[in-house]
Design a protein around this motif. Structure first.
Motif, PDB file in Angstrom:
ATOM      1  N   LEU A 187       0.819  -1.216   0.000  1.00 51.55           N
ATOM      2  CA  LEU A 187       0.000   0.000   0.000  1.00 51.55           C
ATOM      3  C   LEU A 187       0.850   1.262   0.000  1.00 51.55           C
ATOM      4  O   LEU A 187       0.370   2.332   0.379  1.00 51.55           O
ATOM      5  CB  LEU A 187      -0.922   0.006   1.220  1.00 51.55           C
ATOM      6  CG  LEU A 187      -2.267  -0.713   1.029  1.00 51.55           C
ATOM      7  CD1 LEU A 187      -2.970  -0.903   2.357  1.00 51.55           C
ATOM      8  CD2 LEU A 187      -3.167   0.063   0.075  1.00 51.55           C
ATOM      9  N   LEU A 188       2.124   1.158  -0.405  1.00 56.17           N
ATOM     10  CA  LEU A 188       3.011   2.319  -0.353  1.00 56.17           C
ATOM     11  C   LEU A 188       2.450   3.505  -1.121  1.00 56.17           C
ATOM     12  O   LEU A 188       2.353   4.608  -0.587  1.00 56.17           O
ATOM     13  CB  LEU A 188       4.397   1.949  -0.909  1.00 56.17           C
ATOM     14  CG  LEU A 188       5.370   3.130  -1.036  1.00 56.17           C
ATOM     15  CD1 LEU A 188       5.735   3.665   0.336  1.00 56.17           C
ATOM     16  CD2 LEU A 188       6.627   2.734  -1.793  1.00 56.17           C
ATOM     17  N   ALA A 189       2.102   3.294  -2.389  1.00 59.65           N
ATOM     18  CA  ALA A 189       1.626   4.409  -3.207  1.00 59.65           C
ATOM     19  C   ALA A 189       0.374   5.032  -2.602  1.00 59.65           C
ATOM     20  O   ALA A 189       0.293   6.254  -2.423  1.00 59.65           O
ATOM     21  CB  ALA A 189       1.361   3.936  -4.634  1.00 59.65           C
ATOM     22  N   LYS A 190      -0.596   4.206  -2.239  1.00 61.68           N
ATOM     23  CA  LYS A 190      -1.856   4.735  -1.713  1.00 61.68           C
ATOM     24  C   LYS A 190      -1.655   5.424  -0.360  1.00 61.68           C
ATOM     25  O   LYS A 190      -2.304   6.423  -0.065  1.00 61.68           O
ATOM     26  CB  LYS A 190      -2.879   3.607  -1.593  1.00 61.68           C
ATOM     27  CG  LYS A 190      -4.294   4.088  -1.309  1.00 61.68           C
ATOM     28  CD  LYS A 190      -5.342   3.046  -1.655  1.00 61.68           C
ATOM     29  CE  LYS A 190      -5.600   2.998  -3.137  1.00 61.68           C
ATOM     30  NZ  LYS A 190      -6.765   2.143  -3.487  1.00 61.68           N
ATOM     31  N   ALA A 191      -0.747   4.899   0.467  1.00 57.62           N
ATOM     32  CA  ALA A 191      -0.475   5.522   1.763  1.00 57.62           C
ATOM     33  C   ALA A 191       0.080   6.929   1.596  1.00 57.62           C
ATOM     34  O   ALA A 191      -0.057   7.768   2.485  1.00 57.62           O
ATOM     35  CB  ALA A 191       0.505   4.671   2.564  1.00 57.62           C
ATOM     36  N   CYS A 192       0.704   7.180   0.445  1.00 57.00           N
ATOM     37  CA  CYS A 192       1.274   8.502   0.176  1.00 57.00           C
ATOM     38  C   CYS A 192       0.379   9.335  -0.741  1.00 57.00           C
ATOM     39  O   CYS A 192       0.806  10.386  -1.248  1.00 57.00           O
ATOM     40  CB  CYS A 192       2.656   8.346  -0.453  1.00 57.00           C
ATOM     41  SG  CYS A 192       3.825   7.476   0.606  1.00 57.00           S
ATOM     42  N   GLY A 193      -0.858   8.881  -0.967  1.00 59.26           N
ATOM     43  CA  GLY A 193      -1.788   9.630  -1.809  1.00 59.26           C
ATOM     44  C   GLY A 193      -1.472   9.537  -3.277  1.00 59.26           C
ATOM     45  O   GLY A 193      -1.763  10.467  -4.045  1.00 59.26           O
ATOM     46  N   LEU A 194      -0.867   8.406  -3.713  1.00 60.28           N
ATOM     47  CA  LEU A 194      -0.452   8.240  -5.096  1.00 60.28           C
ATOM     48  C   LEU A 194      -1.006   6.946  -5.665  1.00 60.28           C
ATOM     49  O   LEU A 194      -1.588   6.132  -4.953  1.00 60.28           O
ATOM     50  CB  LEU A 194       1.081   8.198  -5.179  1.00 60.28           C
ATOM     51  CG  LEU A 194       1.850   9.413  -4.669  1.00 60.28           C
ATOM     52  CD1 LEU A 194       3.318   9.061  -4.467  1.00 60.28           C
ATOM     53  CD2 LEU A 194       1.722  10.594  -5.631  1.00 60.28           C
ATOM     54  N   GLU A 195      -0.802   6.757  -6.957  1.00 61.36           N
ATOM     55  CA  GLU A 195      -1.063   5.483  -7.612  1.00 61.36           C
ATOM     56  C   GLU A 195       0.289   4.876  -7.995  1.00 61.36           C
ATOM     57  O   GLU A 195       1.290   5.590  -8.116  1.00 61.36           O
ATOM     58  CB  GLU A 195      -1.923   5.687  -8.867  1.00 61.36           C
ATOM     59  CG  GLU A 195      -3.280   6.305  -8.589  1.00 61.36           C
ATOM     60  CD  GLU A 195      -4.185   5.390  -7.758  1.00 61.36           C
ATOM     61  OE1 GLU A 195      -4.018   4.160  -7.854  1.00 61.36           O
ATOM     62  OE2 GLU A 195      -5.042   5.923  -7.032  1.00 61.36           O
TER      63      GLU A 195
END
Length: 539
Positions: free
Chosen positions: A128-136
């Protein structure tokens, strides 16, 4: 785990919702915690979910499937820490919101799976790295990451100042300072990458120097990237100016190793009314020992003692230990053994009537490389034969002081006892550990960065990752837990966020079952609340 039905009445109608709960043990007490809320759950899905949570065998229900299962546990801790440590405020003026999110992703990635910018997207897949940082995931593009990293240019001093204020609300009274080196496989950036003394024993590679200042707990607050050929002792003055100007440090005790000790540096510190603890030379130790009366000769006393001496207005502390004595003995024996083997080979290969000057130069270089030059005598006799022998007197002289070293300080005895001075110096081991951890974040060396500013910013990203880890480590140490933070976070990544769907429609999100050993760890570190229910942004 089990499913709890909740009924509420509103305007005469009864509404049903469901809570996924999990039981856990605290000592002898059994408690429960909420894992997720579920509303408007179809009957067939409710029965399947309830049975699944009870680990019953199921007959597949048409349309019910796992939408995705993503690694999340370590990210949950980092995300909570990011907010609690005020890092959104620290980065508030750095570039656009998108670039700040990319920087956050790089920092988290450095802790969880150190990799190159090119490999970050692949490493983040299944997490969930990208989503945790508000990214895709598609946003983790190499060029985009480089452009985001460039935003650190011109604002790093402000970032460091905010980090210092956040981690040092009372100011740093003890500053530990040390240097290390990082080498390049390629040429490196012109001007910055130079040949120099390599702590990694890679004199054949260009390198840069890393200078790091930490507090007494090992929490870093300043990093600088210097030319690879800078002499250690030339770096301290610039640090003092930076720390006073950037952080307002007016009173502090500076602790640094002997490589940075010089008359000029000690004079500068004294002139700035700053106190210091540093290691003096072995020659000075032997000089002081030679002046001691017979009843104070250190080799006749307990090695656990600390001896204080003042000479010519300078305060010295002599300290040592059995483990250090054993290390000194083994190190000397190893050097002598290697040197003897080299000398035997030279003797075997040397012909008569050899040029004594050339041979002496050759032998000297070989022994100097092994750091064994002082232990041997050698030459060419009248018959032109090469000879050598071990200097037994020199070896005995060293054996007498194995384990002892000399500290020099301007701290008055009323402010710090000899034992306190020794404790300050021993804390340099904290900085050495810090360098070891920082280099683990530099697992992919800045070999792919050819611009000096990108090398510096690469190191800064690693420094920020280390800052978060060090602050978390200090909190966990207060709870009696001393394992390395990155290793723990990587273990926690095995806790996954599972999303179920029914006939293509999102149904519920819940955490995978947490193994008992991780559950106990979360409890010890007061992190269980992070896994009470999935975060809204992840659903």
């Amino acid at each position: 785990m089990y499913l709890q039905e909740v009924r509420t009445r509103h305007k005469g109608k009864i509404y049903r919702s469901y809570i996924v709960r999990e039981s856990y043990r605290v000592g002898k007490q059994v408690k429960t915690r909420r894992i997720a809320n579920v509303t408007r759950l179809p009957e067939e899905a409710r029965e399947v979910l309830a049975a699944a949570l009870q680990k019953k065998r199921l007959v597949p229900v048409e349309g019910l499937e796992v939408q995705e299962a993503l690694d999340y546990g370590g990210l949950a801790v980092l995300e909570e820490s990011w907010g609690r440590f005020g890092l959104d405020e620290v980065f508030a003026n750095v570039g656009s919101e998108r670039k700040r999110r990319l920087l956050k992703a790089m920092i988290f990635g450095r802790i969880l799976f150190p990799s190159s910018k090119l490999a970050l997207r692949e490493e983040a897949r299944g997490t969930l790295l990208a989503k945790a940082c508000g990214l895709e995931e598609k946003d983790l593009d190499e060029d985009e990451l480089y452009r985001a990293m460039d935003e650190l240019n011109g604002c790093w001093s402000g970032i460091e100042k905010k980090l210092y204020q956040g981690s040092q609300p009372q100011g740093a009274s003890l500053v530990l300072y040390d240097l290390s080196s990082v080498y390049f496989e390629g040429e490196g950036p012109e001007g910055l990458a130079q040949y120099g003394y390599s702590r990694d024993h890679r004199q054949d590679r260009r390198q840069v120097l890393l200078a790091v200042a930490t507090d007494g707990r090992g929490i870093p607050f300043h990093v600088e990237v210097l030319r690879g050929n800078r002499a250690d002792r030339t770096t301290l003055t610039g640090l003092l100016v930076t720390l006073r100007r950037r952080f307002g440090i007016q009173e502090a005790t500076f602790v640094f190793d002997g490589g940075m000790r010089s008359w000029w540096n000690l004079e500068i510190l004294t002139g700035m009314e700053l106190e210091y603890v540093t290691r003096s030379t072995r020659a000075k130790l032997l000089e002081i020992l030679s002046r001691l009366p017979e009843d104070q000769q250190l080799w006749l006393t307990d090695r656990t003692r600390v001896l204080e001496i003042e000479q010519e207005g300078v305060r010295y502390v002599i300290a040592g230990g059995e483990w250090r004595a054993q290390r000194d003995r083994e190190r000397r024996q190893n050097r002598i053994a290697q040197a003897e083997e080299v000398l035997r080979q030279i003797t075997k290969a040397t012909r008569r009537e050899v040029n004594p000057v050339n041979l002496g130069s050759r032998v000297g270089r070989a022994l100097q490389k092994l750091k064994a030059h002082k232990y041997f005598q050698y030459g060419v006799d009248a018959g032109g034969r090469f000879w050598w022998k071990l200097d037994q007197e020199r070896v005995k002289e060293e054996e007498a002081t194995d384990g002892w070293y000399l500290l020099e300080t301007n701290l008055p005895a009323t402010k710090a006892s000899g034992q306190a001075v020794l404790t300050h110096y021993k804390q340099l081991a904290v900085v050495e550990a810090a360098f070891s951890e920082l280099k683990s974040y530099l697992e992919v060396l800045p070999v792919y960065h050819w611009r000096p500013d990108r090398v510096r910013n690469h190191v800064r990203i690693c420094f920020l990752a280390f800052w978060i880890s060090a602050l978390l480590g200090a909190e966990w140490a207060a709870k009696g837990f001393t394992e390395e933070v990155p290793k723990v976070l990587r273990r926690l990544q095995t806790i996954r966020l599972v999303k179920l769907s029914l006939k293509g429609q999102p149904l519920i999100g819940l955490f995978s079952q947490i193994p008992p050993e991780l559950n106990a760890l979360l409890q010890k570190l007061d992190l269980l609340s992070l896994f009470a229910s999935p975060p809204k942004w992840a659903m």
